[in-house]
Design a protein around this motif. Structure first.
Motif, PDB file in Angstrom:
ATOM      1  N   ARG A 128     -38.798 -40.165  71.220  1.00  0.00           N
ATOM      2  CA  ARG A 128     -38.530 -41.184  72.199  1.00  0.00           C
ATOM      3  C   ARG A 128     -37.191 -41.752  72.162  1.00  0.00           C
ATOM      4  O   ARG A 128     -36.565 -41.767  72.992  1.00  0.00           O
ATOM      5  CB  ARG A 128     -39.565 -42.298  72.317  1.00  0.00           C
ATOM      6  CG  ARG A 128     -41.014 -41.849  72.648  1.00  0.00           C
ATOM      7  CD  ARG A 128     -41.957 -42.762  72.550  1.00  0.00           C
ATOM      8  NE  ARG A 128     -41.861 -44.137  72.993  1.00  0.00           N
ATOM      9  CZ  ARG A 128     -42.233 -45.292  72.453  1.00  0.00           C
ATOM     10  NH1 ARG A 128     -43.255 -45.256  71.661  1.00  0.00           N
ATOM     11  NH2 ARG A 128     -42.112 -46.524  72.975  1.00  0.00           N
ATOM     12  N   LEU A 129     -36.718 -42.127  70.906  1.00  0.00           N
ATOM     13  CA  LEU A 129     -35.419 -42.336  70.722  1.00  0.00           C
ATOM     14  C   LEU A 129     -34.270 -41.537  70.850  1.00  0.00           C
ATOM     15  O   LEU A 129     -33.210 -41.872  71.408  1.00  0.00           O
ATOM     16  CB  LEU A 129     -35.267 -43.325  69.176  1.00  0.00           C
ATOM     17  CG  LEU A 129     -36.039 -44.596  68.848  1.00  0.00           C
ATOM     18  CD1 LEU A 129     -36.393 -44.819  67.654  1.00  0.00           C
ATOM     19  CD2 LEU A 129     -35.324 -45.601  69.616  1.00  0.00           C
ATOM     20  N   ILE A 130     -34.364 -40.339  70.366  1.00  0.00           N
ATOM     21  CA  ILE A 130     -33.443 -39.464  70.569  1.00  0.00           C
ATOM     22  C   ILE A 130     -33.297 -39.233  72.316  1.00  0.00           C
ATOM     23  O   ILE A 130     -32.164 -38.997  72.652  1.00  0.00           O
ATOM     24  CB  ILE A 130     -33.823 -38.224  70.165  1.00  0.00           C
ATOM     25  CG1 ILE A 130     -33.718 -38.371  68.484  1.00  0.00           C
ATOM     26  CG2 ILE A 130     -33.141 -36.998  70.433  1.00  0.00           C
ATOM     27  CD1 ILE A 130     -34.333 -37.150  67.775  1.00  0.00           C
ATOM     28  N   ASP A 131     -34.520 -39.057  72.890  1.00  0.00           N
ATOM     29  CA  ASP A 131     -34.457 -38.677  74.346  1.00  0.00           C
ATOM     30  C   ASP A 131     -33.563 -39.898  75.141  1.00  0.00           C
ATOM     31  O   ASP A 131     -33.003 -39.642  76.192  1.00  0.00           O
ATOM     32  CB  ASP A 131     -36.036 -38.581  74.679  1.00  0.00           C
ATOM     33  CG  ASP A 131     -36.513 -37.238  74.411  1.00  0.00           C
ATOM     34  OD1 ASP A 131     -35.857 -36.366  73.815  1.00  0.00           O
ATOM     35  OD2 ASP A 131     -37.728 -37.201  74.540  1.00  0.00           O
ATOM     36  N   ALA A 132     -33.728 -41.309  74.800  1.00  0.00           N
ATOM     37  CA  ALA A 132     -33.373 -42.241  75.258  1.00  0.00           C
ATOM     38  C   ALA A 132     -31.686 -42.562  74.880  1.00  0.00           C
ATOM     39  O   ALA A 132     -31.220 -43.314  75.484  1.00  0.00           O
ATOM     40  CB  ALA A 132     -33.931 -43.431  74.955  1.00  0.00           C
ATOM     41  N   GLY A 133     -31.320 -41.641  73.888  1.00  0.00           N
ATOM     42  CA  GLY A 133     -30.033 -41.695  73.606  1.00  0.00           C
ATOM     43  C   GLY A 133     -29.580 -42.674  72.464  1.00  0.00           C
ATOM     44  O   GLY A 133     -28.424 -42.873  72.274  1.00  0.00           O
ATOM     45  N   TYR A 134     -30.617 -43.161  71.905  1.00  0.00           N
ATOM     46  CA  TYR A 134     -30.565 -44.403  70.712  1.00  0.00           C
ATOM     47  C   TYR A 134     -30.586 -43.762  69.213  1.00  0.00           C
ATOM     48  O   TYR A 134     -30.283 -44.301  68.248  1.00  0.00           O
ATOM     49  CB  TYR A 134     -31.370 -45.277  70.657  1.00  0.00           C
ATOM     50  CG  TYR A 134     -31.202 -46.271  72.068  1.00  0.00           C
ATOM     51  CD1 TYR A 134     -30.011 -47.015  72.289  1.00  0.00           C
ATOM     52  CD2 TYR A 134     -32.203 -46.038  73.107  1.00  0.00           C
ATOM     53  CE1 TYR A 134     -29.853 -47.725  73.428  1.00  0.00           C
ATOM     54  CE2 TYR A 134     -32.007 -46.836  74.212  1.00  0.00           C
ATOM     55  CZ  TYR A 134     -30.986 -47.543  74.553  1.00  0.00           C
ATOM     56  OH  TYR A 134     -30.605 -48.392  75.493  1.00  0.00           O
ATOM     57  N   ALA A 135     -30.948 -42.428  69.323  1.00  0.00           N
ATOM     58  CA  ALA A 135     -30.947 -41.611  67.843  1.00  0.00           C
ATOM     59  C   ALA A 135     -30.559 -40.320  68.008  1.00  0.00           C
ATOM     60  O   ALA A 135     -30.506 -39.627  69.002  1.00  0.00           O
ATOM     61  CB  ALA A 135     -32.089 -41.778  67.438  1.00  0.00           C
ATOM     62  N   ARG A 248     -37.534 -52.033  70.187  1.00  0.00           N
ATOM     63  CA  ARG A 248     -36.861 -52.466  71.728  1.00  0.00           C
ATOM     64  C   ARG A 248     -36.298 -51.259  72.297  1.00  0.00           C
ATOM     65  O   ARG A 248     -36.471 -51.040  73.417  1.00  0.00           O
ATOM     66  CB  ARG A 248     -36.071 -53.590  71.419  1.00  0.00           C
ATOM     67  CG  ARG A 248     -36.869 -54.729  71.159  1.00  0.00           C
ATOM     68  CD  ARG A 248     -37.527 -55.517  72.291  1.00  0.00           C
ATOM     69  NE  ARG A 248     -38.267 -56.494  71.766  1.00  0.00           N
ATOM     70  CZ  ARG A 248     -37.828 -57.805  71.717  1.00  0.00           C
ATOM     71  NH1 ARG A 248     -36.555 -58.096  71.969  1.00  0.00           N
ATOM     72  NH2 ARG A 248     -38.383 -58.742  71.474  1.00  0.00           N
ATOM     73  N   ALA A 249     -35.476 -50.506  71.359  1.00  0.00           N
ATOM     74  CA  ALA A 249     -34.785 -49.202  72.402  1.00  0.00           C
ATOM     75  C   ALA A 249     -35.613 -48.368  72.733  1.00  0.00           C
ATOM     76  O   ALA A 249     -35.511 -47.732  73.760  1.00  0.00           O
ATOM     77  CB  ALA A 249     -33.955 -48.604  71.039  1.00  0.00           C
ATOM     78  N   ALA A 250     -36.674 -48.149  72.156  1.00  0.00           N
ATOM     79  CA  ALA A 250     -37.785 -46.902  72.487  1.00  0.00           C
ATOM     80  C   ALA A 250     -38.690 -47.616  73.551  1.00  0.00           C
ATOM     81  O   ALA A 250     -39.407 -46.891  74.093  1.00  0.00           O
ATOM     82  CB  ALA A 250     -38.688 -46.679  71.366  1.00  0.00           C
ATOM     83  N   GLY A 251     -38.196 -48.797  74.073  1.00  0.00           N
ATOM     84  CA  GLY A 251     -39.185 -49.527  75.353  1.00  0.00           C
ATOM     85  C   GLY A 251     -40.229 -50.349  74.938  1.00  0.00           C
ATOM     86  O   GLY A 251     -40.919 -50.672  75.847  1.00  0.00           O
ATOM     87  N   ASP A 252     -40.655 -50.552  73.628  1.00  0.00           N
ATOM     88  CA  ASP A 252     -41.805 -51.607  73.344  1.00  0.00           C
ATOM     89  C   ASP A 252     -41.156 -53.057  73.282  1.00  0.00           C
ATOM     90  O   ASP A 252     -40.027 -53.179  72.821  1.00  0.00           O
ATOM     91  CB  ASP A 252     -42.267 -51.210  71.912  1.00  0.00           C
ATOM     92  CG  ASP A 252     -42.813 -49.912  71.970  1.00  0.00           C
ATOM     93  OD1 ASP A 252     -43.468 -49.402  73.108  1.00  0.00           O
ATOM     94  OD2 ASP A 252     -43.009 -49.177  70.908  1.00  0.00           O
TER      95      ASP A 252
END
Length: 483
Positions: A128-135, A248-252
């Protein structure tokens, strides 16, 4: 009724407003089981056990999740040093922690997930973090995965730090990183490491970084938004800061309130492995009863620095003895009229008394244990006067019930079954009972023969040893003098 708790994230005391009415979800960072538990681990466990007991008394149902980190660099290193499989090493010390918590009558957690049992959830969170651009996967194709610290604008919010002032993350080599402050979400399997210490992932075999473990396990059992995240103050950075950022970056939404128990000093210095001044649970329990240890851990505000020393233990043990002596004398006096013991396992439902208002106000205000203990001793003083006067047994019974309820909520009720029949106290008390019983029989025989000089000498010798013996219609009773 309002419960207010200090939130490390906001640096203010905030009203507890549960995500789900009537229920409080708590996640507490548990042990990395690389070695023996020390007094710092015991303090954190005791603090959050008190919080849980108080919330239960206040009528909340509580789910407390405490994890076990059973795979990380330190476990692999320590197990290799002693020539033991890493999983056997982790399990050995997991059991040591469980035994130490049980010795202190810390309630078992609702769930106690192991990191190795939740690899799937961690991989999904990293995706999820990779897809959101944070990892991102490591730039050198090593198989590592990193969180991009500069990509999250609020990184540093928990500990009130600016990114520019932060040191490089030391949980992985610089290889393949975009920025030195990026931290590891996934660590590729390295040559020489046991094959059993790696799992298949989209980026190659490896194992999770430390921080991703708690983000995945807390939300699995408590949901994407829960009430309280707890742990020792030493975990604020980088562990909790990184948990907050990646979650938080993952949306939680993650935790609403962050609570941290204070550190321990030994001989005026912060307890640390580098100084060699760690105080381990096994050493403590060899020298003091578990009840005395827990009472010592209870004596200060949970956010304060706690100073450990033999002298501090002696002072707290003397205070505990005063409480234990009062309860022993009162229960002997009341006999069959003594109240039933409080039952935390039933959330104190059906109790015969409530705690005094001042005690409740103290714990409602950021778990103010020192102020609450002051109310305990004030109530004991009131009860001691009734005990000495021999009047108003009904009021004495109510006071005993109140004192034991307050102490049970704090986890230090000397009358509780948890402290009976085990530990150093039980051995000493059994020996003392036998000695006093033998001397009381000699005194009774002397009195029957009208040898009052001998009877008085036995009484005086006991008194000089700090033991007060009293005649009753049913024989005798004794107690230790208050310090």
């Amino acid at each position: 009724m309002t419960i207010a708790l200090y939130n490390t994230a906001s640096r203010t005391t905030e009203e507890l407003r549960p995500v789900n009415a009537g229920h409080v979800g708590i996640y507490v960072c548990g042990a990395t089981v690389q070695g023996e538990p020390h007094i710092g681990h015991l303090r954190s466990a005791s603090v959050f056990d008190q919080l849980r007991r108080w919330l239960m008394y206040r009528g909340y149902s509580v789910t407390l999740v405490r994890n076990v980190t059973d795979i990380d660099d330190k476990i692999l290193s320590k197990s290799a040093e002693v020539g033991r499989d890493w999983f056997a090493h982790a399990f050995k010390y997991e059991r040591a922690f469980t035994q130490a918590y049980a010795a202190l009558d810390v309630l078992p957690p609702s769930y106690e997930p192991r990191a190795t049992g939740h690899i799937t959830e961690m991989i999904e969170l990293i995706d999820r973090l990779i897809d959101a651009g944070y990892a991102y996967p490591a730039l050198d194709d090593s198989g590592d995965v990193y969180f991009a610290a500069t990509s999250w604008a609020d990184y540093g919010a928990l500990t009130n730090q600016r990114l520019d002032d932060m040191e490089p993350a030391n949980d992985a080599d610089m290889r393949g990183k975009k920025d030195a402050r990026d931290f590891a979400l996934w660590k590729a399997h390295k040559p020489g490491e046991p094959g059993t210490a790696s799992w298949p992932a989209p980026w190659g075999r490896g194992r999770p970084g430390w921080h991703i473990e708690c983000s995945a396990m807390s939300t699995k059992y408590l949901g994407e938004n829960f009430d309280i995240h707890g742990g020792g103050l030493d975990l604020r950075f980088p562990h909790h800061e990184n948990e907050l950022a990646q979650s938080r970056a993952a949306g939680d939404r993650f935790a609403n309130i962050w609570m941290h128990s204070g550190l321990l000093n030994v001989g005026g210095d912060k307890m640390s492995k580098s100084l060699g001044n760690s105080v381990f649970a096994s050493e403590l329990f060899d020298r003091y009863s578990p009840l005395a240890v827990r009472y010592f851990l209870t004596g200060a505000s949970y956010r304060s620095i706690l100073e450990f020393s033999p002298e501090a233990m002696d002072r707290q043990t003397a205070s505990l003895d005063r409480l234990a002596n009062f309860l022993q004398r009162a229960r002997q006096t009341l006999g069959d009229d003594a109240p039933a013991l409080p039952d935390v396992s039933d959330a104190y439902v059906g109790r015969s008394v409530d705690v005094p208002d001042e005690f409740a106000a103290a714990l409602d205000d950021d778990l103010g244990v020192p102020r609450a203990l002051s109310e305990v001793f004030a109530t004991v003083t009131e009860g001691a006067k009734l005990l000495d006067s021999g009047q108003d047994r009904n009021t004495l019974s109510r006071i005993v019930a109140q004192v034991e309820l307050m102490l049970d909520i704090l986890g230090v009720n000397p009358s509780a079954e948890a402290w009976a029949g085990s530990g150093a106290n039980a051995t000493v008390e059994s020996a003392l009972d036998s000695l006093v019983d033998a001397l009381a029989a000699q005194r009774s025989a002397a009195k029957a023969e009208k040898d009052f000089a001998t009877a008085d000498a036995i009484r005086d010798n006991l008194a000089s040893a700090g033991i007060v013996i009293e005649d009753t219609a049913d024989g005798y009773r004794y107690h230790l003098k208050d310090s």
